[in-house]
Design a protein around this motif. Structure first.
Motif, PDB file in Angstrom:
ATOM      1  N   LYS A  46       0.841  -1.205   0.000  1.00  0.00           N
ATOM      2  CA  LYS A  46       0.000   0.000   0.000  1.00  0.00           C
ATOM      3  C   LYS A  46       0.871   1.248   0.000  1.00  0.00           C
ATOM      4  O   LYS A  46       0.639   2.196  -0.756  1.00  0.00           O
ATOM      5  N   ARG A  69       1.354   3.888  -3.104  1.00  0.00           N
ATOM      6  CA  ARG A  69       1.019   5.286  -2.842  1.00  0.00           C
ATOM      7  C   ARG A  69       2.204   6.198  -3.172  1.00  0.00           C
ATOM      8  O   ARG A  69       2.034   7.335  -3.586  1.00  0.00           O
ATOM      9  N   ASN A  87       4.098   5.823  -5.662  1.00  0.00           N
ATOM     10  CA  ASN A  87       3.964   6.009  -7.108  1.00  0.00           C
ATOM     11  C   ASN A  87       5.304   6.297  -7.793  1.00  0.00           C
ATOM     12  O   ASN A  87       5.395   7.134  -8.689  1.00  0.00           O
TER      13      ASN A  87
END
Length: 248
Positions: A84, A88, A90
């Protein structure tokens, strides 16, 4: 390594060879540890623990040992938190190593098929390559979920050869770790490594690849260099004195 005329394709490792992803991995690791209320990790360890896929990395981070493991419930929770955080992030800190773009452009111009074989998930690898603007250079991207076994298994190289309709020994593996060298040897491929790859903090030269390059900008030139054949020694011309002695 095969002569240039016989090399039909190049397989690249992703992390530590084409792309420096260590900063994003360290960020996700620290966020996972914070969510689990565990002490922060010495950031120097994370780069040394990369190269065997996310599952082993999480076990190493949580256990603080390169060969460590944690109970399955702890691993599952840590894995969810890590992925996660990583997604996030990216790929904000991911960057191509110097010389990568020049290498890929030159091989593309020469119409050399290129494949990425990585222990990352295929979707994450595709996202990363696309974001960095180099996905178009690769005919295939094979992540751990596309193969029976990840590296150091030769499965990725054998699959690439099968899909490209060539023999494995017509492939050169370009990586940065002992896993890449072992996979290449098991598949019968050539093995070229970069000196800066993720290799547990050990000099890649100890793995005895065919060559070690400081920058991938040098790889197309290396690939084109024909291996010189040993010249047979010329028979020495007999002198008149030697001939006269033999006639006696």
């Amino acid at each position: 390594m095969l002569p240039a005329t016989e090399v039909k394709a190049v397989v690249f490792e992703l992390d530590g060879t084409l792309v420096n992803t260590a900063a994003d991995v360290r960020y996700a690791a620290e966020e996972m540890l914070a969510d689990l209320k565990l002490p922060s990790l010495n950031v120097e360890h994370v780069s040394d623990w990369l190269g065997d896929g996310t599952d082993k990395l999480i076990h190493r981070i949580l256990s603080r040992k390169i060969d460590g493991s944690v109970p399955d419930p702890v691993f599952r929770l840590g894995s969810a938190l890590f992925l996660k955080a990583y997604q996030r992030r990216n790929h904000v800190s991911a960057a191509l190593y110097p010389g990568v773009e020049a290498c890929l452009r030159q091989l593309t111009r020469k119409k050399v098929p290129m494949v990425v074989v990585t222990n990352q998930a295929t979707s994450l690898a595709n996202d990363l390559l696309t974001q960095l603007g180099i996905r178009n250079h690769f005919a295939l991207v094979l992540g751990k979920d596309a193969l029976q076994e990840p590296k150091p298994s030769p499965d990725g190289l054998l699959e690439a050869a099968l899909l490209l309709h060539i023999n494995p020994d017509q492939i050169v593996m370009v990586g940065g770790s002992v896993n890449d060298v072992n996979a290449a040897r098991a598949a019968g491929c050539g093995a070229v490594c970069v000196s800066y790859g993720y290799n547990y903090g050990v000099d890649i030269r100890y793995a005895a690849p065919d060559a070690v390059l400081d920058t991938l900008a040098d790889f197309p030139t290396y690939l084109e260099d024909e291996q010189p054949r040993a010249k047979k020694p010329r028979a020495r011309r007999k002198t008149s004195t030697q001939s006269a002695r033999e006639r006696r």
